[in-house]
Design a protein around this motif. Structure first.
Motif, PDB file in Angstrom:
ATOM      1  N   LEU A 140       0.819  -1.212   0.000  1.00 22.66           N
ATOM      2  CA  LEU A 140       0.000   0.000   0.000  1.00 22.66           C
ATOM      3  C   LEU A 140       0.849   1.257   0.000  1.00 22.66           C
ATOM      4  O   LEU A 140       0.637   2.156  -0.810  1.00 22.66           O
ATOM      5  CB  LEU A 140      -0.947   0.004   1.199  1.00 22.66           C
ATOM      6  CG  LEU A 140      -2.084  -1.012   1.178  1.00 22.66           C
ATOM      7  CD1 LEU A 140      -2.851  -0.985   2.494  1.00 22.66           C
ATOM      8  CD2 LEU A 140      -3.015  -0.774   0.014  1.00 22.66           C
ATOM      9  N   ILE A 141       1.822   1.345   0.897  1.00 23.69           N
ATOM     10  CA  ILE A 141       2.622   2.565   0.979  1.00 23.69           C
ATOM     11  C   ILE A 141       3.514   2.722  -0.251  1.00 23.69           C
ATOM     12  O   ILE A 141       3.713   3.831  -0.747  1.00 23.69           O
ATOM     13  CB  ILE A 141       3.447   2.657   2.292  1.00 23.69           C
ATOM     14  CG1 ILE A 141       4.161   4.020   2.391  1.00 23.69           C
ATOM     15  CG2 ILE A 141       4.463   1.557   2.403  1.00 23.69           C
ATOM     16  CD1 ILE A 141       3.264   5.226   2.312  1.00 23.69           C
ATOM     17  N   PHE A 142       4.040   1.637  -0.783  1.00 23.82           N
ATOM     18  CA  PHE A 142       4.869   1.738  -1.982  1.00 23.82           C
ATOM     19  C   PHE A 142       4.043   2.297  -3.145  1.00 23.82           C
ATOM     20  O   PHE A 142       4.480   3.209  -3.843  1.00 23.82           O
ATOM     21  CB  PHE A 142       5.464   0.376  -2.359  1.00 23.82           C
ATOM     22  CG  PHE A 142       6.451   0.472  -3.482  1.00 23.82           C
ATOM     23  CD1 PHE A 142       7.763   0.806  -3.237  1.00 23.82           C
ATOM     24  CD2 PHE A 142       6.055   0.251  -4.801  1.00 23.82           C
ATOM     25  CE1 PHE A 142       8.683   0.917  -4.274  1.00 23.82           C
ATOM     26  CE2 PHE A 142       6.952   0.359  -5.845  1.00 23.82           C
ATOM     27  CZ  PHE A 142       8.271   0.689  -5.577  1.00 23.82           C
ATOM     28  N   ASN A 143       2.849   1.759  -3.336  1.00 25.24           N
ATOM     29  CA  ASN A 143       1.986   2.258  -4.405  1.00 25.24           C
ATOM     30  C   ASN A 143       1.599   3.715  -4.182  1.00 25.24           C
ATOM     31  O   ASN A 143       1.668   4.524  -5.102  1.00 25.24           O
ATOM     32  CB  ASN A 143       0.723   1.401  -4.514  1.00 25.24           C
ATOM     33  CG  ASN A 143       0.945   0.153  -5.310  1.00 25.24           C
ATOM     34  OD1 ASN A 143       1.275   0.208  -6.484  1.00 25.24           O
ATOM     35  ND2 ASN A 143       0.777  -0.991  -4.678  1.00 25.24           N
ATOM     36  N   ALA A 173       9.408  -1.927   2.182  1.00 23.97           N
ATOM     37  CA  ALA A 173       8.872  -2.224   0.849  1.00 23.97           C
ATOM     38  C   ALA A 173       9.975  -2.134  -0.200  1.00 23.97           C
ATOM     39  O   ALA A 173      10.099  -3.009  -1.062  1.00 23.97           O
ATOM     40  CB  ALA A 173       7.733  -1.267   0.503  1.00 23.97           C
ATOM     41  N   ARG A 174      10.772  -1.093  -0.139  1.00 18.16           N
ATOM     42  CA  ARG A 174      11.884  -0.940  -1.102  1.00 18.16           C
ATOM     43  C   ARG A 174      12.868  -2.095  -0.975  1.00 18.16           C
ATOM     44  O   ARG A 174      13.323  -2.653  -1.965  1.00 18.16           O
ATOM     45  CB  ARG A 174      12.577   0.399  -0.890  1.00 18.16           C
ATOM     46  CG  ARG A 174      11.751   1.565  -1.354  1.00 18.16           C
ATOM     47  CD  ARG A 174      12.467   2.869  -1.127  1.00 18.16           C
ATOM     48  NE  ARG A 174      11.727   3.944  -1.765  1.00 18.16           N
ATOM     49  CZ  ARG A 174      11.681   5.177  -1.307  1.00 18.16           C
ATOM     50  NH1 ARG A 174      12.336   5.507  -0.210  1.00 18.16           N
ATOM     51  NH2 ARG A 174      10.988   6.093  -1.936  1.00 18.16           N
ATOM     52  N   PHE A 175      13.186  -2.426   0.253  1.00 19.92           N
ATOM     53  CA  PHE A 175      14.111  -3.523   0.531  1.00 19.92           C
ATOM     54  C   PHE A 175      13.561  -4.848   0.003  1.00 19.92           C
ATOM     55  O   PHE A 175      14.235  -5.577  -0.726  1.00 19.92           O
ATOM     56  CB  PHE A 175      14.330  -3.580   2.052  1.00 19.92           C
ATOM     57  CG  PHE A 175      15.083  -4.778   2.545  1.00 19.92           C
ATOM     58  CD1 PHE A 175      16.451  -4.871   2.382  1.00 19.92           C
ATOM     59  CD2 PHE A 175      14.418  -5.816   3.186  1.00 19.92           C
ATOM     60  CE1 PHE A 175      17.146  -5.974   2.855  1.00 19.92           C
ATOM     61  CE2 PHE A 175      15.099  -6.916   3.652  1.00 19.92           C
ATOM     62  CZ  PHE A 175      16.469  -6.995   3.486  1.00 19.92           C
ATOM     63  N   ASN A 176      12.321  -5.161   0.343  1.00 20.49           N
ATOM     64  CA  ASN A 176      11.725  -6.436  -0.080  1.00 20.49           C
ATOM     65  C   ASN A 176      11.436  -6.478  -1.576  1.00 20.49           C
ATOM     66  O   ASN A 176      11.546  -7.537  -2.194  1.00 20.49           O
ATOM     67  CB  ASN A 176      10.459  -6.719   0.727  1.00 20.49           C
ATOM     68  CG  ASN A 176      10.792  -7.090   2.153  1.00 20.49           C
ATOM     69  OD1 ASN A 176      11.781  -7.772   2.416  1.00 20.49           O
ATOM     70  ND2 ASN A 176       9.989  -6.627   3.085  1.00 20.49           N
ATOM     71  N   LEU A 177      11.091  -5.342  -2.163  1.00 13.36           N
ATOM     72  CA  LEU A 177      10.883  -5.306  -3.611  1.00 13.36           C
ATOM     73  C   LEU A 177      12.189  -5.612  -4.334  1.00 13.36           C
ATOM     74  O   LEU A 177      12.214  -6.362  -5.317  1.00 13.36           O
ATOM     75  CB  LEU A 177      10.330  -3.947  -4.049  1.00 13.36           C
ATOM     76  CG  LEU A 177      10.059  -3.796  -5.533  1.00 13.36           C
ATOM     77  CD1 LEU A 177       9.036  -4.836  -6.012  1.00 13.36           C
ATOM     78  CD2 LEU A 177       9.554  -2.392  -5.837  1.00 13.36           C
ATOM     79  N   GLN A 178      13.258  -5.068  -3.821  1.00  9.04           N
ATOM     80  CA  GLN A 178      14.580  -5.355  -4.398  1.00  9.04           C
ATOM     81  C   GLN A 178      14.877  -6.849  -4.324  1.00  9.04           C
ATOM     82  O   GLN A 178      15.335  -7.452  -5.304  1.00  9.04           O
ATOM     83  CB  GLN A 178      15.642  -4.555  -3.643  1.00  9.04           C
ATOM     84  CG  GLN A 178      17.040  -4.745  -4.187  1.00  9.04           C
ATOM     85  CD  GLN A 178      18.028  -3.865  -3.449  1.00  9.04           C
ATOM     86  OE1 GLN A 178      17.656  -2.814  -2.928  1.00  9.04           O
ATOM     87  NE2 GLN A 178      19.261  -4.288  -3.402  1.00  9.04           N
TER      88      GLN A 178
END
Length: 190
Positions: A140-143, A173-178
Motif C-alpha cells: 500500500l505505501i509503496f503504491n 517495501a523498497r528492501f523487499n521489492l529489491q
C-alpha cells in the motif's frame, strides 16, 4: 462520451452511467487494482468493489467535482486501501513473516545505495509481480508514495498510520521489492 455528459448521467442515476464510466476508466483503474492487489483474482475483486464504491461516492456528491478523472482515481485508491485493509488475515500477516534460512550471496542492506535496482530497466510484468509479493502494508505505501505520488503525510492519513510506521513500511517495501525482483531475475536466468 464527454465528461459533462457522464457527470449528468451519474447524477441522474441513469442506467447507462455505470457502463459509460466502466468503458472510460477500466484500463487505468484495472492497472491500479493490479498493483494494489496480491494476485490477479484479488485484483478483479478489488476492482469491482472499489469501482462500485467510487461510483456511489460520485453520485453522493452535491456538487460535481472539478476534475472527474482525478476524483475517480483518488476515490478508487481510497476504496482499494479500505478493501485491502478489510482482509484482516492478510493485512496483519506482516507481523508473522520471518526470514527464511539459508545464505545469500547478495547483501540486502537497506542503506547500501549500491544495491538499488534501477526500476526503469525492469519489465513492467516483473515489477508488478515484485510489488504483488510485498506484504499488504508495504504494498500500500509503496503504491501510494512511489507510484501514485502521495506525500508520506497524505499516505499516513489514508492508511490511518503514524508517520513513523509509514516511513518504516516504505523502507521495508523498497528492501523487499529489491529482493523479490532479484529473486525473479535469478529464476528467469536459470
Amino acid at each position: 462520451m464527454s465528461t459533462p455528459e457522464l457527470l449528468e448521467l451519474m447524477q441522474t442515476h441513469h442506467p447507462a452511467a455505470s457502463k459509460a464510466a466502466f468503458d472510460k476508466y477500466y484500463s487505468r483503474l484495472a492497472g491500479i487494482a493490479t498493483r494494489y492487489a496480491k494476485s490477479a483474482v484479488q485484483a478483479d475483486e478489488l476492482f469491482n468493489v472499489s469501482f462500485h464504491a467510487s461510483l456511489l461516492a460520485l453520485r453522493a456528491l452535491r456538487q460535481p467535482p472539478l476534475n472527474l478523472d482525478d476524483f475517480i482515481e483518488k476515490e478508487f485508491i481510497v476504496q482499494a486501501i479500505a478493501f485491502i485493509k478489510s482482509i484482516r488475515s492478510e493485512y496483519y500477516v506482516s507481523s508473522t513473516v520471518h526470514p527464511t534460512s539459508g545464505t545469500s550471496i547478495r547483501n540486502y542492506d537497506l542503506f547500501d545505495s549500491a544495491e538499488v535496482i534501477d526500476y526503469r530497466q525492469i519489465s513492467n510484468e516483473l515489477l508488478i509481480k515484485g510489488i504483488q509479493n510485498l506484504v499488504p502494508s508495504q504494498r500500500l505505501i509503496f503504491n501510494l508514495h512511489v507510484i501514485d505520488g502521495y506525500s508520506l503525510q497524505d499516505a499516513a492519513l489514508l492508511l490511518e498510520a503514524s508517520d513513523g510506521t509509514v516511513k518504516s513500511n516504505l523502507e521495508k517495501a523498497r528492501f523487499n521489492l529489491q529482493k523479490n525482483i532479484d529473486k525473479s531475475l535469478k529464476s528467469v536466468k536459470a
